[in-house]
Write an enzyme that holds these catalytic residues in place. Sequence first.
Site, PDB file in Angstrom:
ATOM      1  N   HIS A   1       4.070  10.904  -2.452  1.00  0.00           N
ATOM      2  CA  HIS A   1       5.142  10.031  -2.944  1.00  0.00           C
ATOM      3  C   HIS A   1       5.057   9.944  -4.469  1.00  0.00           C
ATOM      4  O   HIS A   1       4.004   9.611  -5.011  1.00  0.00           O
ATOM      5  CB  HIS A   1       5.005   8.622  -2.340  1.00  0.00           C
ATOM      6  CG  HIS A   1       6.148   7.729  -2.731  1.00  0.00           C
ATOM      7  ND1 HIS A   1       7.354   7.722  -2.064  1.00  0.00           N
ATOM      8  CD2 HIS A   1       6.269   6.819  -3.730  1.00  0.00           C
ATOM      9  CE1 HIS A   1       8.161   6.851  -2.625  1.00  0.00           C
ATOM     10  NE2 HIS A   1       7.529   6.285  -3.640  1.00  0.00           N
TER      11      HIS A   1
ATOM     12  N   ASP B   1       6.861   3.629   3.289  1.00  0.00           N
ATOM     13  CA  ASP B   1       5.921   3.884   2.182  1.00  0.00           C
ATOM     14  C   ASP B   1       4.897   2.766   2.016  1.00  0.00           C
ATOM     15  O   ASP B   1       4.518   2.412   0.886  1.00  0.00           O
ATOM     16  CB  ASP B   1       6.683   4.084   0.855  1.00  0.00           C
ATOM     17  CG  ASP B   1       7.678   5.215   0.932  1.00  0.00           C
ATOM     18  OD1 ASP B   1       7.490   6.117   1.776  1.00  0.00           O
ATOM     19  OD2 ASP B   1       8.656   5.198   0.161  1.00  0.00           O
TER      20      ASP B   1
ATOM     21  N   CYS C   1      25.867  21.715 -78.505  1.00  0.00           N
ATOM     22  CA  CYS C   1      24.476  22.162 -78.453  1.00  0.00           C
ATOM     23  C   CYS C   1      24.233  23.370 -79.342  1.00  0.00           C
ATOM     24  O   CYS C   1      23.109  23.645 -79.720  1.00  0.00           O
ATOM     25  CB  CYS C   1      24.062  22.447 -77.022  1.00  0.00           C
ATOM     26  SG  CYS C   1      25.041  23.734 -76.261  1.00  0.00           S
TER      27      CYS C   1
HETATM   28  P1  NAD Z   1      20.052  14.003 -71.606  1.00  0.00           P
HETATM   29  O1  NAD Z   1      18.892  14.911 -71.460  1.00  0.00           O
HETATM   30  O2  NAD Z   1      19.793  12.608 -72.007  1.00  0.00           O
HETATM   31  O3  NAD Z   1      20.893  13.940 -70.259  1.00  0.00           O
HETATM   32  C1  NAD Z   1      21.329  15.096 -69.588  1.00  0.00           C
HETATM   33  C2  NAD Z   1      21.440  14.764 -68.120  1.00  0.00           C
HETATM   34  O4  NAD Z   1      20.146  14.524 -67.587  1.00  0.00           O
HETATM   35  C3  NAD Z   1      22.258  13.535 -67.837  1.00  0.00           C
HETATM   36  O5  NAD Z   1      23.042  13.775 -66.695  1.00  0.00           O
HETATM   37  C4  NAD Z   1      21.212  12.492 -67.576  1.00  0.00           C
HETATM   38  O6  NAD Z   1      21.671  11.457 -66.759  1.00  0.00           O
HETATM   39  C5  NAD Z   1      20.133  13.303 -66.879  1.00  0.00           C
HETATM   40  N1  NAD Z   1      18.793  12.716 -66.888  1.00  0.00           N
HETATM   41  C6  NAD Z   1      18.281  11.801 -67.726  1.00  0.00           C
HETATM   42  N2  NAD Z   1      17.036  11.489 -67.361  1.00  0.00           N
HETATM   43  C7  NAD Z   1      16.730  12.218 -66.284  1.00  0.00           C
HETATM   44  C8  NAD Z   1      15.584  12.344 -65.447  1.00  0.00           C
HETATM   45  N3  NAD Z   1      14.463  11.656 -65.658  1.00  0.00           N
HETATM   46  N4  NAD Z   1      15.634  13.214 -64.425  1.00  0.00           N
HETATM   47  C9  NAD Z   1      16.733  13.938 -64.214  1.00  0.00           C
HETATM   48  N5  NAD Z   1      17.839  13.843 -64.946  1.00  0.00           N
HETATM   49  C10 NAD Z   1      17.844  13.002 -65.984  1.00  0.00           C
HETATM   50  O7  NAD Z   1      21.015  14.719 -72.612  1.00  0.00           O
HETATM   51  P2  NAD Z   1      22.425  14.232 -73.135  1.00  0.00           P
HETATM   52  O8  NAD Z   1      22.204  13.194 -74.167  1.00  0.00           O
HETATM   53  O9  NAD Z   1      23.317  13.912 -72.021  1.00  0.00           O
HETATM   54  O10 NAD Z   1      22.959  15.563 -73.788  1.00  0.00           O
HETATM   55  C11 NAD Z   1      22.634  15.945 -75.069  1.00  0.00           C
HETATM   56  C12 NAD Z   1      21.617  17.045 -75.083  1.00  0.00           C
HETATM   57  O11 NAD Z   1      22.082  18.138 -74.278  1.00  0.00           O
HETATM   58  C13 NAD Z   1      21.440  17.627 -76.447  1.00  0.00           C
HETATM   59  O12 NAD Z   1      20.077  17.812 -76.687  1.00  0.00           O
HETATM   60  C14 NAD Z   1      22.169  18.943 -76.399  1.00  0.00           C
HETATM   61  O13 NAD Z   1      21.695  19.898 -77.313  1.00  0.00           O
HETATM   62  C15 NAD Z   1      21.924  19.355 -74.997  1.00  0.00           C
HETATM   63  N6  NAD Z   1      22.898  20.337 -74.535  1.00  0.00           N
HETATM   64  C16 NAD Z   1      22.468  21.608 -74.342  1.00  0.00           C
HETATM   65  C17 NAD Z   1      23.371  22.571 -73.945  1.00  0.00           C
HETATM   66  C18 NAD Z   1      22.904  23.983 -73.721  1.00  0.00           C
HETATM   67  O14 NAD Z   1      23.684  24.739 -73.177  1.00  0.00           O
HETATM   68  N7  NAD Z   1      21.710  24.351 -74.111  1.00  0.00           N
HETATM   69  C19 NAD Z   1      24.696  22.230 -73.732  1.00  0.00           C
HETATM   70  C20 NAD Z   1      25.093  20.917 -73.939  1.00  0.00           C
HETATM   71  C21 NAD Z   1      24.172  19.968 -74.341  1.00  0.00           C
END
Ligand code: NAD
Length: 822
Positions: free
Chosen positions: A106, A142, A707
Amino acid sequence: MKIAVIGQSLFGQEVYKELRMDGHIIVGVFTIPDKEGKADPLAKEAEKNGVPVFKFPRWRVKGQAIPEVVDLYKSIGAELNVLPYCSQFIPMEVIDNPKYGSIIYHPSLLPRHRGASAINWTLINGDKKGGFTVFWADDGLDTGPILLQKECVIQPNDTVNTLYNRFLFPMGVKGMVEAVRLIAKGEALRIQQPQEGATYEGIQKKDNAKINWNQSAETLHNWIRGHDKVPGAWADINGQKITFYASTLLDNGSSPRGQLLEIPGSCRPGIVTKEGLVLFGNDGKALLVRSLQFEDGKMIPAGQYFCLGSNAAVELTEDEKKFAEEIRAVWKSILTNVSQIEDLTDFFKSGAASMDVVRLVEEVKLRTSSFQLQNEDIYMNTTFQNFIQMCVRKLRGENDDQDLIVDYVEKDINNMIVKIPHQLFINGEFIDAEGGKTYTSMNPTDGTALCDVSLAQKSDVDKAVAAAKEAFEDGEWGKMNPRDRGRLIYKLADLMEEHQEELATIETIDSGAVYTLALKTHVGMSIQTFRYFAGWCDKIQGSTIPINQARPNRNLTFTKKEPIGVCAIIIPWNYPLMMLAWKTAACLAAGNTVVLKPAQVTPLTALKFAELSARAGIPKGVVNILPGSGAVVGQHLSDHPDVRKLGFTGSTEIGKHIMKSCAVSNVKKVSLELGGKSPLIIFSDCDIDKAVRMGISSVFFNKGENCIAAGRIFVEDSIHDQFVKRVVEEVEKMKIGDPLDRSTDHGPQNHKTHLEKLLEYCQIANMEGATLVYGGKQVQRPGFFFEPTVFTDVQDHMYIAKEESFGPIMIISKFRRMWMMS
Ligand code: NAD
């Protein structure tokens, strides 16, 4: 010992075989009559061995033993009756006849669950312990003395089937054989059954297995698993009797995402999710049922409930039914190896290839001119049923867009109405963030609030990553022919072009970009990027690589390029849409799925893009957009174990931090595009007009938020003063103001904190002794405007010589040519 085996089924057969192996003589087997000409397994085995087999339909009539049957039984001279799973009522004349009496198996721990359906009742009652009893037969209630018992722990999700197969069957066979051994040795016990804890329950049939929903989740779970698989617990849903199988209790209280299903009598509707049907008890707790069975016996994964003729599907008219049958014949002619096209027949799983997709499109075209089918329509509706539903919707002129519900913020601006989505975009839907969290996005031109935007939380990141993972692993995106994926991306580019003025206007009011620049660069280049990468979809190939012919020789080395999976993208605020385009387009073209976090201050074009991606037909889950903070959303994406690659554009400082998180979490691949401080060097023999023009555009383009801006300008001393004077003349002419005004050269800085940083940057420059030639101040008007600024006499050790301003600040140093080229 001479034994009569009275019983049936595989269990009876196994006990019979084991007893023979143990050296006993089976003098007769008593089992049930053949069903549809098929002998019971016990009978079959005994017949094979030449053991006498009796198949009495019954042993008694009106409570009285049938004398001929009893006589026949007695004639075999058994010393012990062994009853493994005996479903008939055996008269006491037979039970008491042998020298050692009769023993019965069972499947419960007697005295609990006496009577029929003992395994069902063990589970229905939620017993934590189960097992079986071998007892000395009584009059059928049972209650006879116990010979032996074996118990086991009942697992939380055990069903009748699992409990039986795992324990009650294999251990039960052994238990029966052990009992016989004990009897032969004269060591068998006879322990009177206690009265305490005794229960007696009746047989469970389908009729009384209906579910009463007004119970706790655990009780519902026990009821369903206690009937699984026989006879199956059921309920009436949408006018159909649906039987539920494979239940598990869910321990977390959160509401999963899915389509609601009304469950009559339940306090909450069920939710059809990918995993199955989530049901709720009256205590608010939940259970998940994985399989459903319709009255006609068809069993389906519960997650597919709405794909299968439920109320979500369109009811076909007579004409449409005719059309469906014609198409069924087309499927049949294409899928030649499939004998019948069922509703669930899957085009690709049945062997169709891309050529067959073209053929199906053309066959449908021949039969109707009222709608156009695209290849991707087939990739997205791979079962016959879904395909027909899609065709019928198109036949009726229903627009797929109707599926997309967008709660727009509308603005009458720039001679148009712009419609801005403001919620998170996850798995093809715009939804609120967890807890309804929002923040305000500002218009930098006047510092006013633009709209409230959903602020993604960690749990939203998990949802989006899960959606992207599912879309990658199980969705159509991966199955799609790359050329068709390219077509969808082209379609997306076309839609972006159709909406380019709207996109550029949104970019302007969100980021402060001058409208004409936004139209040409921010939006125009984004469209071109999608077009460009759409063309790459079917041109991604690997290569064979020559290697040395070391032993073992004939080695072949090659690369094969495959999509990597879920890609996270984190971007800055200076070119919100273009940064999205650069990374997303390539990612999608390669067949990946994406979770993108725009900069918190500029989320709006990304959300508009999300809407357009859905309208273009990019399957749900492929693109997910999460406005939110870097510290929460960006960080969680960097840490997430299901993200396989992260693409980041932003500052060098955050880039370093992200690279570390990517390594520590799951060594995900990471690519970084970071800040810069590129020099522009102007020699005395230059074309000065050109040098001034280039210098100005390389610093002040997009109000310096660039940038690739020229972070430092080195001018040869002999032309330094002339260059500075000419630059200032040009800068003075710049029109600062409303970025929507077509003649404006210089709009507001992106956001308030950035403006404050620029003011601080200039203060440091002044303190360190750089010469301010022009600007350096906030413009006295509403909004976040900063004057185009020129510093000279900048020395290498100064802060502004080393750090990126990311604003409209020209940093000039004088140099003297120290050597000449020979
Ligand atoms: P940032 O690094 O402050 O932010 C960029 C992104 O990262 C944002 O979305 C932000 O919210 C995020 N972020 C911040 N802290 C984070 C963390 N701990 N973990 C993950 N993500 C995080 O930069 P910004 O002030 O937004 O942009 C300006 C900078 O970007 C300048 O230095 C510029 O030269 C650079 N930039 C580079 C290019 C390239 O192609 N090389 C193009 C555009 C801008």
